[in-house]
Design an enzyme around this catalytic site. Structure first.
Site, mmCIF file in Angstrom:
data_model
loop_
_atom_site.group_PDB
_atom_site.id
_atom_site.type_symbol
_atom_site.label_atom_id
_atom_site.label_comp_id
_atom_site.label_asym_id
_atom_site.label_seq_id
_atom_site.Cartn_x
_atom_site.Cartn_y
_atom_site.Cartn_z
ATOM 1 N N HIS A 44 -0.928 4.627 -0.380
ATOM 2 C CA HIS A 44 -2.290 5.261 -0.200
ATOM 3 C C HIS A 44 -1.631 6.736 -0.233
ATOM 4 C CE1 HIS A 44 -5.138 2.655 1.549
ATOM 5 N NE2 HIS A 44 -4.239 1.892 2.041
ATOM 6 N N HIS B 159 -2.735 -4.994 2.642
ATOM 7 C CA HIS B 159 -3.473 -5.033 3.006
ATOM 8 C C HIS B 159 -4.106 -4.131 4.868
ATOM 9 C CE1 HIS B 159 -8.224 -4.556 2.272
ATOM 10 N NE2 HIS B 159 -8.533 -6.102 3.836
ATOM 11 N N ARG C 122 -13.217 -5.547 9.759
ATOM 12 C CA ARG C 122 -13.386 -4.666 8.136
ATOM 13 C C ARG C 122 -15.127 -4.542 7.341
ATOM 14 N NH1 ARG C 122 -8.441 -3.265 5.643
ATOM 15 N NH2 ARG C 122 -6.678 -4.615 6.418
ATOM 16 N N GLU D 171 -17.464 25.365 6.475
ATOM 17 C CA GLU D 171 -18.456 25.581 8.262
ATOM 18 C C GLU D 171 -18.727 25.112 8.620
ATOM 19 O OE1 GLU D 171 -18.078 30.281 6.591
ATOM 20 O OE2 GLU D 171 -19.683 29.769 7.085
ATOM 21 N N HIS E 110 -3.839 -9.004 -3.289
ATOM 22 C CA HIS E 110 -3.603 -7.351 -2.135
ATOM 23 C C HIS E 110 -4.740 -7.568 -0.876
ATOM 24 C CE1 HIS E 110 -4.067 -3.613 -0.792
ATOM 25 N NE2 HIS E 110 -5.112 -3.996 -0.249
ATOM 26 N N ASN F 65 -8.530 -2.729 -2.969
ATOM 27 C CA ASN F 65 -9.422 -2.618 -1.816
ATOM 28 C C ASN F 65 -9.552 -1.029 -2.159
ATOM 29 O OD1 ASN F 65 -7.931 -2.270 0.167
ATOM 30 N ND2 ASN F 65 -10.443 -2.046 1.691
ATOM 31 N N HIS F 66 -9.053 -0.411 -1.953
ATOM 32 C CA HIS F 66 -8.577 1.620 -2.693
ATOM 33 C C HIS F 66 -9.029 2.014 -3.944
ATOM 34 C CE1 HIS F 66 -9.210 2.853 1.849
ATOM 35 N NE2 HIS F 66 -9.197 1.806 1.646
ATOM 36 N N ASP G 213 -5.810 7.481 -1.846
ATOM 37 C CA ASP G 213 -7.621 7.365 -0.866
ATOM 38 C C ASP G 213 -6.142 7.640 0.552
ATOM 39 O OD1 ASP G 213 -9.389 7.423 -1.859
ATOM 40 O OD2 ASP G 213 -9.326 5.566 -1.414
ATOM 41 N N ARG G 214 -6.099 8.527 1.373
ATOM 42 C CA ARG G 214 -5.966 8.759 2.326
ATOM 43 C C ARG G 214 -4.639 9.874 2.285
ATOM 44 N NH1 ARG G 214 -8.001 5.207 6.257
ATOM 45 N NH2 ARG G 214 -8.944 3.883 5.755
ATOM 46 N N ASP H 288 -4.008 -0.438 -3.758
ATOM 47 C CA ASP H 288 -4.170 0.330 -2.426
ATOM 48 C C ASP H 288 -3.277 1.609 -2.596
ATOM 49 O OD1 ASP H 288 -6.341 -0.930 -1.728
ATOM 50 O OD2 ASP H 288 -5.950 -0.541 0.215
ATOM 51 N N ASP I 139 0.949 -1.419 0.026
ATOM 52 C CA ASP I 139 -0.078 -0.158 -0.457
ATOM 53 C C ASP I 139 0.709 1.028 0.243
ATOM 54 O OD1 ASP I 139 -1.531 -2.202 0.592
ATOM 55 O OD2 ASP I 139 -2.768 -1.413 2.090
#
Length: 671
Positions: free
Chosen positions: A181, A427, A400, A654, A292, A240-241, A211-212, A208, A179
């Site tokens: 990410h 993973h 998960r 906001e 993965h 999986n991402h 993301d993140r 992966d 990963d």
């Protein structure tokens, strides 16, 4: 002579005593050091457990809400401006792709003011060098070239098998990365230490990529560029991402829309198709399986190799024959079911997940691709979501919410069937960047360093030689960790982890208070440590060592009992809004991430604003899906109070800030 001898004896005795004191002092210092390091390691481990438990709980929430997000996407975001060549894998429409690209090139000029890389196809190593240089300097690749690159990548991926077979006879080593990410610095460090991909330096990236982190797009561009230049030497497995519904929650969709405001829809829909074309696994020398997540007791590599992988755009829900559109809406958005108490919200947040006969957990719902077989979906779900455990058998992956836990016997069974020697998967976060399990037969490799917090973990990659013996290379990208001592690093990680956990606690304040009061029969406001831990575990379901964490989260009374309301005393909503139900405020806190996703879907022009009416309708729709009771009067007051400048629109940043949990200094911190 006698006096001299006596003096020498006295000196000898003093020296021995001095030496003995020094040894005792050294032993005391050594014992103190060992105890201190052990305590710091304990703090580090429980901090990482907090991070991982919250991460897995978020994944469960994502699975439970996947139907709702899919419904919102299909009804609110289908871009009329996006060509069918980008949104559909249909063979009949492939001829439109080149035509659309030519039209797009005419419409989207690259201005003279653009100083980033200018790509020409077919790509060369000079193009990749230009990309690496630009991304190191935080430059963006123009959307014109991004879409060209993605279309060329899709063409290459469509020609690849579901399971790629490699041989070490053509090179000395093959490098396997886990990963990333969105952590571009980790990828650049890997290339610096291990060399760029080439015919002599082959790579497998095990999913992966996105993301993140903040540079998912740059990572994809680099990997896709190398794939186009070296399609036989750089290989990509799906994670999986690599799933457009996951990307909505974990940041990649937001990153694309922020970096490419004018053309993010084309990019997003094209990536949605590209992710579905990524190979599912890689096998080296017919002995090493790389995928993965993991396997289940029903994993069938022959079946996986034969299915049409591109039909499945998301794994967030199983396929199901679809009736008319009205039926879909009824199933995805059920009628509002008022909950008797807010403590029941956790039970109605999503339909119960079904457990298959093999033990893997299946998220509930309907799928919009009825031609995809349930067995095909489950086979892919298991290899992308499962995790190894030391216990034998195949059991539901409850943490998960998808896939399974597979034991050594499940691994041995698959190895015997396909004559395998080693399973390499990713993973899962690992503090050292890798972990060996199942008697050396399963290796987890995780390549994103500092995943949860600066200094939280090392990244690693594997060098696999022709004898198929793995060698691990560890690293950590760091700007400030090297200037911190061990105590400071652990303190930073622990503080961040506890802050995340306290936010989770506050978001479930009503449920926790109700659970605590069940043990406080006399209404004293205090309960035993065991009862407190049981209540925390039953409501939050994070599988954490609550008794160990209690001193960090709640105060003890002189009688040795826990003052349970002290869990919330150093927490507060950033901007308290009067006349709004406390339960509604806590619910909004809990679903901040989900509401942000929905807001971004509704905000079609990406202006950052939606009307008061749109927000009210959105919240009612979301509450209806969750089965949460909504007080219209309280909601109206909330909406009006959020509109600070009274312009009839809500800036969602906001709004999020208004319901941000803040941490006030507690007594310990002040002292």
């Amino acid at each position: 002579m006698g006096s001299v001898s006596g003096t020498m004896g006295c000196n000898s005795s003093v020296a021995e005593q001095s030496s003995e004191k020094a040894i005792r002092a050294a032993i005391l210092i050594q014992n103190w050091y060992r105890v201190t390091v052990a305590r710091l390691e304990m703090r580090r481990r429980y901090s990482l457990s907090i991070f991982q438990s919250i991460e897995y709980a978020d994944e469960q929430d994502q699975l439970q809400l996947s139907n709702f997000f899919t419904f919102m996407l299909d009804h609110c975001t289908h871009p009329d401006s996006v060509s069918p060549a980008f949104t559909s894998p249909s063979v009949a429409q492939e001829a439109d792709e080149d035509l659309y690209l030519r039209e797009f090139e005419k419409k989207v000029d690259v201005p003279d003011s653009y100083h980033g890389p200018r790509l020409s196809f077919p790509l060369t190593t000079k193009d990749v060098d230009a990309l690496l240089h630009a991304f190191r300097n935080e430059q963006l690749l123009h959307a014109h070239y991004v879409l060209q690159l993605l279309c060329e990548t899709r063409k290459v991926l469509k020609e690849m098998p579901n399971i790629t077979h490699l041989s070490t006879s053509y090179s000395k080593d093959i490098t396997i990365c886990g990963d990333l990410h969105g952590n571009l610095d980790d990828l650049l460090l890997i290339f610096y230490k291990n060399g760029l991909p080439s015919e002599q330096n082959r790579y497998v990236f095990n999913g992966d990529f996105v993301d993140r982190g903040k540079n998912s797009m740059e990572i994809l561009i680099i990997l896709f560029a190398f794939l186009l230049i070296y399609p036989n030497d750089l290989h990509l497995n799906r994670g999986n991402h690599e799933d457009y519904v996951m990307n909505l929650r974990y940041g990649f969709t937001k990153e694309i829309s922020r970096k490419y405001k004018d053309h993010w829809k084309e990019i997003m829909f094209l990536l949605r198709d590209i992710f579905s074309w990524l190979p599912l696994a890689t096998i080296i020398d017919s002995k090493v399986l790389i995928l993965h997540g993991g396997i289940s007791d029903t994993t069938d590599l022959d079946f996986l190799n034969a299915l049409k992988r591109n039909k499945l755009k998301t794994l967030m829900k199983p396929p199901k024959p679809v009736g008319n559109r009205q039926d879909q809406v009824k199933e995805i958005i059920p009628k509002t079911t008022p909950s008797k108490h807010i403590a029941n919200q956790k039970n109605v947040a999503g339909k119960k997940r079904r457990t298959s006969s093999s033990g893997s957990t299946e998220p509930s719902g309907s799928d919009l691709t009825p031609d995809f077989d349930m067995k095909e979906w489950k086979q892919i779900l298991d290899i992308l979501w499962s995790d190894p455990r030391s216990q034998y058998g195949c059991t539901p992956n409850k943490c998960r919410g998808g896939g399974c836990y597979f034991g050594p016997d499940v691994t041995a069974k698959l190895f015997k069937r396909y004559n395998l020697k080693l399973l390499i998967r990713s993973h899962e976060f690992k503090p050292e960047g890798y972990e060996i399990s199942h008697n050396g037969k399963v290796i987890t490799i995780f390549s994103a360093s500092n995943y949860y917090e600066e200094g939280s973990n090392r990244g690693a990659y594997i060098k696999l030689n022709p004898e198929l013996n793995p060698r691990f290379v560890q690293y950590r990208v760091s700007e400030c960790t090297c200037r911190q001592n061990l105590r400071e690093r652990v303190g930073t990680i622990e503080s961040s982890a506890l802050m995340s956990l306290k936010e989770k606690i506050y978001a479930h304040k009503a449920e926790l208070t109700s659970a605590f009061e069940q043990y406080d029969l006399k209404g004293t406001g205090s309960i035993s440590v065991n009862d407190w831990a049981t209540a925390m575990d039953s409501v939050l379901q994070l599988e954490l060592p609550w008794r160990m964490l209690q001193p960090q989260l709640a105060e003890m009374n002189p009688d040795g009992k826990v003052d349970f309301m002290s869990c919330f005393q150093d927490l507060n909503i950033d901007r308290p809004i009067k006349e709004v139900q406390p339960a509604l405020m806590e619910t909004l806190c809990r679903y901040r991430k989900d509401l942000e996703i929905i807001f971004n879907i509704i905000d079609k022009d990406h202006s950052g604003l939606i009307s008061l009416e749109e927000f009210s309708q959105t919240w009612k729709l979301f509450a209806s899906h969750l089965g949460i009771e909504v007080d219209d009067e309280s909601l109206d007051k909330l909406v009006l109070s959020i509109d600070y400048n009274k312009d009839g629109h809500i800036d969602f940043n906001e709004f999020l800030e208004a319901f941000r949990v803040v941490h006030r200094l507690d007594k310990k911190a002040k002292s």
